[in-house]
Design an enzyme around this catalytic site. Structure first.
Site, mmCIF file in Angstrom:
data_model
loop_
_atom_site.group_PDB
_atom_site.id
_atom_site.type_symbol
_atom_site.label_atom_id
_atom_site.label_comp_id
_atom_site.label_asym_id
_atom_site.label_seq_id
_atom_site.Cartn_x
_atom_site.Cartn_y
_atom_site.Cartn_z
ATOM 1 N N LYS A 37 -1.274 3.737 -1.470
ATOM 2 C CA LYS A 37 -1.974 4.778 -0.727
ATOM 3 C C LYS A 37 -2.531 5.760 -1.740
ATOM 4 O O LYS A 37 -1.781 6.440 -2.443
ATOM 5 C CB LYS A 37 -1.017 5.496 0.228
ATOM 6 C CG LYS A 37 -0.480 4.615 1.346
ATOM 7 C CD LYS A 37 0.449 5.408 2.254
ATOM 8 C CE LYS A 37 1.093 4.530 3.301
ATOM 9 N NZ LYS A 37 0.139 4.041 4.318
ATOM 10 N N ARG A 75 5.299 -3.918 9.949
ATOM 11 C CA ARG A 75 5.348 -5.074 10.863
ATOM 12 C C ARG A 75 6.223 -6.192 10.287
ATOM 13 O O ARG A 75 6.788 -6.971 11.044
ATOM 14 C CB ARG A 75 3.922 -5.565 11.144
ATOM 15 C CG ARG A 75 3.189 -6.119 9.961
ATOM 16 C CD ARG A 75 1.682 -6.189 10.171
ATOM 17 N NE ARG A 75 1.100 -4.853 10.197
ATOM 18 C CZ ARG A 75 -0.196 -4.614 10.415
ATOM 19 N NH1 ARG A 75 -1.026 -5.620 10.656
ATOM 20 N NH2 ARG A 75 -0.665 -3.385 10.423
#
Length: 381
Positions: A181, A258
């Protein structure tokens, strides 16, 4: 309570201008007022060297009468507030405080307070490896903080009529991994809140510990870890094997939540025996783009479960919006080297994330996914 804070008063009274006459409505009003007053009193001060003193010690409710039924309603409001405040307490904590071990300690605290109905199992990396949780451990591998797979179980007194599970995403810090990020808007400085789903799960457990509902066995499941950068960490292009045997090509290490949820969903079904599951996760920035910061995305193939969650959200004062699960979008998850990839394209990112999770839910299991990436954080709260 905001006015009481600003005026620095030690006690306050709330009078209802329109009297409530029906007993059930009186009880509902008392529960909401009690919960709201306690939540409104909360301030984040524990990391400040000179916190401001808070003087308010009593709130009197006028216009609802009295009696044991109202006292019970106020106690329910207090229980709701305690779960809400635990969630806030965990989400606001910096990642050097709220580690996977810290979440496990919070779960242990709940279990210790109500040992007659709660039990706790925390699995380390070796135990998770024995269960084949390759997706979860693939994410955890780059961190010096040991992963903690948390299973907190509530078993009611009396007959169990239904087994349900609440599965919370528990990334206590998300750097993005090698898909780091970076740059404006990456929000890396706020990635302490990537365990918001886990915090909500433990908050729900705290409420259930205090209210002790009958007839339902509830499993609270959190696959907690950090997503960091390390020489032995997860690489783009790696192939992981999940606990249910499906293989996943990792084309983005920043789509890690996920992966942890995939193994947690398997555990909820195969080990806990849950027939109805809700997972709660700060899963996608795409959901923030779609719904903004105040509305959570709800994904489920079950109309009945959708209606139930909408009703619950209205009662709680939360906002959710049912999102489509367009089957054709699953084409984006196809891989040439594994059973599937962990991400699709940019378009419909929250939908493809939900479709990825659906691959780990067995036929016949009732399931819903709540993407709370937007509502998890409010700078003004």
């Amino acid at each position: 309570t905001k006015l009481a804070k600003s005026e620095k008063v030690s006690s306050a009274a709330l009078a209802l201008l329109n009297p409530v006459e029906q007993q059930q409505q009186q009880q509902e009003a008392a529960t909401r007022i009690a919960a709201g007053a306690l939540i409104g009193c909360y301030e984040s001060t524990r990391f400040k060297s000179k916190p401001k003193p808070f003087k308010l010690s009593a709130v009197n409710i006028l216009g609802l009468g009295d009696g044991s039924a109202l006292d019970d309603a106020i106690k329910i409001g207090s229980s709701i507030a305690s779960g809400n405040l635990l969630t806030r307490y965990l989400v606001e904590a910096p990642p050097n405080v709220c580690t996977p071990s810290h979440l496990a300690e919070a779960a242990a605290h709940i279990a210790e307070k109500t040992p007659e109905t709660f039990k706790l199992q925390v699995y380390d990396a070796a135990a998770c490896a024995d269960m084949g949780m390759g997706c979860y451990l693939g994410v955890a591998e780059a961190s010096l903080e040991p992963p903690k797979f948390i299973h907190l179980t509530y078993t009611p007194k009396g007959e169990v009529k239904k087994k349900v599970a609440i599965v919370g995403k528990g990334l206590t810090f998300d750097s993005g991994g090698y898909n780091l990020k970076a740059g404006p808007g990456s929000m890396i400085e706020l990635m302490k809140f990537d365990m918001g789903g886990a915090a909500a799960t433990l908050g729900a457990a705290r409420i259930i510990a205090e209210t002790q509902p009958q007839g339902v066995e509830v499993h609270f499941i959190i696959a907690s870890c950090e997503n960091m950068v390390h020489g032995k960490g997860l690489r783009p292009g790696d192939v992981l094997t999940s606990a249910n045997g499906k293989t996943v090509e990792v084309n983005n290490t920043d789509a890690e939540g996920r992966l942890t949820l995939a193994d947690a969903l398997w555990y909820a079904q195969e080990k806990a025996g849950a027939k109805s599951i809700v997972d709660i996760a700060t899963l996608t920035g795409a959901c923030i783009i779609a719904l903004g910061g105040e509305v959570g995305g709800m994904f489920t193939p079950s109309d009945a479960m959708a209606a139930s969650l909408v009703s619950a959200s209205n009662t709680a004062g939360e906002k959710v919006w049912r999102m489509p699960m367009e089957a054709s979008y699953a084409e984006q998850l196809k891989s040439s080297v594994a059973d599937m990839k962990n991400t699709g394209g940019r378009a419909g990112g929250s939908i493809t994330a939900a479709l990825f999770l659906k691959e780990f839910v067995k036929e016949g299991t009732e399931w819903a996914h709540l993407d709370i990436a937007g509502p998890v954080w409010d700078e003004k709260a």
